[in-house]
Design a protein around this motif. Structure first.
Motif, PDB file in Angstrom:
ATOM      1  N   TRP A   1      -4.891  -3.064  -1.955  1.00  0.00           N
ATOM      2  CA  TRP A   1      -4.072  -3.386  -0.785  1.00  0.00           C
ATOM      3  C   TRP A   1      -4.744  -2.935   0.501  1.00  0.00           C
ATOM      4  O   TRP A   1      -4.646  -3.632   1.531  1.00  0.00           O
ATOM      5  CB  TRP A   1      -2.678  -2.777  -0.928  1.00  0.00           C
ATOM      6  CG  TRP A   1      -1.915  -3.345  -2.087  1.00  0.00           C
ATOM      7  CD1 TRP A   1      -1.375  -2.666  -3.146  1.00  0.00           C
ATOM      8  CD2 TRP A   1      -1.632  -4.731  -2.333  1.00  0.00           C
ATOM      9  NE1 TRP A   1      -0.783  -3.529  -4.028  1.00  0.00           N
ATOM     10  CE2 TRP A   1      -0.927  -4.806  -3.556  1.00  0.00           C
ATOM     11  CE3 TRP A   1      -1.917  -5.901  -1.646  1.00  0.00           C
ATOM     12  CZ2 TRP A   1      -0.491  -6.006  -4.097  1.00  0.00           C
ATOM     13  CZ3 TRP A   1      -1.487  -7.104  -2.180  1.00  0.00           C
ATOM     14  CH2 TRP A   1      -0.783  -7.154  -3.390  1.00  0.00           C
TER      15      TRP A   1
ATOM     16  N   LEU B   1       0.835  -1.206   0.000  1.00  0.00           N
ATOM     17  CA  LEU B   1       0.000   0.000   0.000  1.00  0.00           C
ATOM     18  C   LEU B   1       0.868   1.253   0.000  1.00  0.00           C
ATOM     19  O   LEU B   1       0.595   2.217  -0.731  1.00  0.00           O
ATOM     20  CB  LEU B   1      -0.921  -0.011   1.220  1.00  0.00           C
ATOM     21  CG  LEU B   1      -1.814   1.213   1.426  1.00  0.00           C
ATOM     22  CD1 LEU B   1      -2.686   1.489   0.210  1.00  0.00           C
ATOM     23  CD2 LEU B   1      -2.672   1.046   2.676  1.00  0.00           C
ATOM     24  N   ASN B   2       1.938   1.232   0.784  1.00  0.00           N
ATOM     25  CA  ASN B   2       2.865   2.363   0.793  1.00  0.00           C
ATOM     26  C   ASN B   2       3.530   2.542  -0.570  1.00  0.00           C
ATOM     27  O   ASN B   2       3.641   3.670  -1.073  1.00  0.00           O
ATOM     28  CB  ASN B   2       3.935   2.150   1.858  1.00  0.00           C
ATOM     29  CG  ASN B   2       5.030   3.195   1.797  1.00  0.00           C
ATOM     30  OD1 ASN B   2       4.814   4.369   2.038  1.00  0.00           O
ATOM     31  ND2 ASN B   2       6.230   2.769   1.436  1.00  0.00           N
TER      32      ASN B   2
ATOM     33  N   ASP C   1      -2.787   2.666 -10.320  1.00  0.00           N
ATOM     34  CA  ASP C   1      -2.273   2.866  -8.967  1.00  0.00           C
ATOM     35  C   ASP C   1      -3.409   3.163  -7.992  1.00  0.00           C
ATOM     36  O   ASP C   1      -3.343   2.788  -6.819  1.00  0.00           O
ATOM     37  CB  ASP C   1      -1.257   4.010  -8.939  1.00  0.00           C
ATOM     38  CG  ASP C   1       0.083   3.622  -9.553  1.00  0.00           C
ATOM     39  OD1 ASP C   1       0.278   2.433  -9.841  1.00  0.00           O
ATOM     40  OD2 ASP C   1       0.919   4.511  -9.767  1.00  0.00           O
ATOM     41  N   SER C   2      -4.447   3.854  -8.472  1.00  0.00           N
ATOM     42  CA  SER C   2      -5.624   4.104  -7.626  1.00  0.00           C
ATOM     43  C   SER C   2      -6.270   2.777  -7.241  1.00  0.00           C
ATOM     44  O   SER C   2      -6.596   2.540  -6.069  1.00  0.00           O
ATOM     45  CB  SER C   2      -6.642   4.979  -8.364  1.00  0.00           C
ATOM     46  OG  SER C   2      -6.132   6.258  -8.620  1.00  0.00           O
TER      47      SER C   2
ATOM     48  N   ARG D   1       2.123   6.463  -7.031  1.00  0.00           N
ATOM     49  CA  ARG D   1       1.085   7.313  -7.626  1.00  0.00           C
ATOM     50  C   ARG D   1       1.407   8.791  -7.403  1.00  0.00           C
ATOM     51  O   ARG D   1       1.137   9.636  -8.269  1.00  0.00           O
ATOM     52  CB  ARG D   1      -0.279   6.978  -7.035  1.00  0.00           C
ATOM     53  CG  ARG D   1      -1.436   7.699  -7.729  1.00  0.00           C
ATOM     54  CD  ARG D   1      -2.793   7.191  -7.241  1.00  0.00           C
ATOM     55  NE  ARG D   1      -3.885   7.746  -8.016  1.00  0.00           N
ATOM     56  CZ  ARG D   1      -4.488   8.897  -7.753  1.00  0.00           C
ATOM     57  NH1 ARG D   1      -4.093   9.618  -6.701  1.00  0.00           N
ATOM     58  NH2 ARG D   1      -5.480   9.344  -8.505  1.00  0.00           N
TER      59      ARG D   1
ATOM     60  N   GLU E   1       2.473   1.688  -3.563  1.00  0.00           N
ATOM     61  CA  GLU E   1       1.535   2.219  -4.550  1.00  0.00           C
ATOM     62  C   GLU E   1       1.211   3.681  -4.267  1.00  0.00           C
ATOM     63  O   GLU E   1       0.995   4.475  -5.192  1.00  0.00           O
ATOM     64  CB  GLU E   1       0.253   1.386  -4.562  1.00  0.00           C
ATOM     65  CG  GLU E   1       0.438  -0.044  -5.041  1.00  0.00           C
ATOM     66  CD  GLU E   1       0.657  -0.157  -6.548  1.00  0.00           C
ATOM     67  OE1 GLU E   1       0.552   0.867  -7.257  1.00  0.00           O
ATOM     68  OE2 GLU E   1       0.936  -1.278  -7.015  1.00  0.00           O
ATOM     69  N   SER E   2       1.182   4.059  -2.994  1.00  0.00           N
ATOM     70  CA  SER E   2       0.913   5.451  -2.626  1.00  0.00           C
ATOM     71  C   SER E   2       2.046   6.357  -3.085  1.00  0.00           C
ATOM     72  O   SER E   2       1.821   7.417  -3.691  1.00  0.00           O
ATOM     73  CB  SER E   2       0.715   5.572  -1.103  1.00  0.00           C
ATOM     74  OG  SER E   2      -0.347   4.774  -0.656  1.00  0.00           O
TER      75      SER E   2
ATOM     76  N   GLN F   1      -4.067   0.818  -4.787  1.00  0.00           N
ATOM     77  CA  GLN F   1      -4.175   1.312  -3.412  1.00  0.00           C
ATOM     78  C   GLN F   1      -5.449   0.790  -2.762  1.00  0.00           C
ATOM     79  O   GLN F   1      -5.442   0.358  -1.594  1.00  0.00           O
ATOM     80  CB  GLN F   1      -4.165   2.843  -3.383  1.00  0.00           C
ATOM     81  CG  GLN F   1      -2.803   3.453  -3.618  1.00  0.00           C
ATOM     82  CD  GLN F   1      -2.772   4.944  -3.382  1.00  0.00           C
ATOM     83  OE1 GLN F   1      -3.203   5.436  -2.335  1.00  0.00           O
ATOM     84  NE2 GLN F   1      -2.274   5.691  -4.349  1.00  0.00           N
TER      85      GLN F   1
END
Length: 275
Positions: free
Chosen positions: A187, A147-148, A180-181, A154, A150-151, A184
């Motif tokens: 995940w 998650l990190n 990427d949205s 993005r 992809e954050s 996120q």
């Protein structure tokens, strides 16, 4: 086994050559949070998966998609470097020092090393490193790391999108932003599912908590000047794990003593004393 199809999933054609944008996109290929990193991170997490099959299948699906993202960006970089108008660049550099400074920031390795192609490196030319990836074998820890990633990824795509005008490049970036949205969302959903399944937000959830100092497990230490941090929800009320109460300590208790180390002697290292 992996199979490769010649077609790109989405188009990757710039409006015109631009080696400066090509350098920007290197960050999305081989940077710490680039597509190479997430692709390899998800692959290694999937390859070592010992849990439910749905998680391994999901990891391999997303990992393989990310390999396709690397190819799309690599193709875009190669096209941005094709027939780059060097004469126009030189003219612009002479007429505007600011433009000259930007163009001077191009990555010469794309021409010298890669023959006008992309490289497995970031925007500064630093080679991609396997040290960027996280695959611990703990699903909750790994999915939070995903998650990190992809954050951060993005965020970088969005910044480059705002820095450029080339519509063709922006079309590709809009694809990456959308994916990427979703990733996120994916995940975050998987993290929530695992937390509910484990009935804990802590990693690892199987470690017996009686083996830790529970008397300090929910204390917030005020270790820097100022007390604004006590206004946060992390400093008061029920802890998010449901097992304790947050407690703000203005002056954390000191339990240890000032360390005093014995002097180093030659005997410690087996070296003979000097005469």
């Amino acid at each position: 086994m992996f199979l490769h199809k010649k077609e790109l999933q989405f188009e990757a054609k710039p409006d015109r050559p631009n080696p400066v944008i090509a350098k920007y996109l290197q960050e999305l290929i081989g940077g710490q949070y680039g597509e190479m990193s997430v692709a390899m991170q998800y692959l290694f997490q999937g390859w070592s998966m010992r849990g439910e099959e749905k998680y391994k299948d999901m990891l391999m699906d997303i990992a393989t998609e990310e390999i396709g993202h690397v190819e799309m960006l690599a193709t875009m970089v190669a096209r941005l470097l094709e027939d780059a108008p060097v004469e126009d660049q030189e003219s612009a550099m002479k007429s505007d020092p600011a433009i000259g400074a930007i163009i001077a920031g191009m990555n010469p390795q794309q021409a010298i090393v890669a023959g006008l192609g992309p490289r497995p490196a970031d925007s500064m030319g630093n080679p991609w490193s396997g040290g960027y990836i996280i695959a611990s074998g703990n699903l909750l820890a790994d999915f939070r790391a995903n998650l990190n990633a992809e954050s951060q990824g993005r965020l970088q795509v969005a910044r480059i999108y705002e820095m450029i005008e080339d519509k063709g490049v922006k079309d590709l970036l809009s694809v990456l932003l959308a994916r990427d949205s979703y990733h996120q969302n994916l995940w975050a959903t998987a993290v929530k599912e695992l937390e509910e399944k484990e009935k804990s937000i802590l990693v690892p959830s199987t470690f017996p908590r009686e083996n830790e100092r529970l008397d300090i497990a929910y204390d917030f230490y005020n270790f820097s000047e100022g007390e604004e941090s006590k206004k946060g929800s992390w400093a008061k009320g029920k802890a998010l794990d449901g097992e304790g109460e947050y407690n703000y300590l203005k002056e954390p208790k000191v339990e240890g003593k000032a360390p005093k180390l014995d002097p180093v002697t030659p005997k410690m290292y087996g070296t003979p004393p000097t005469k």
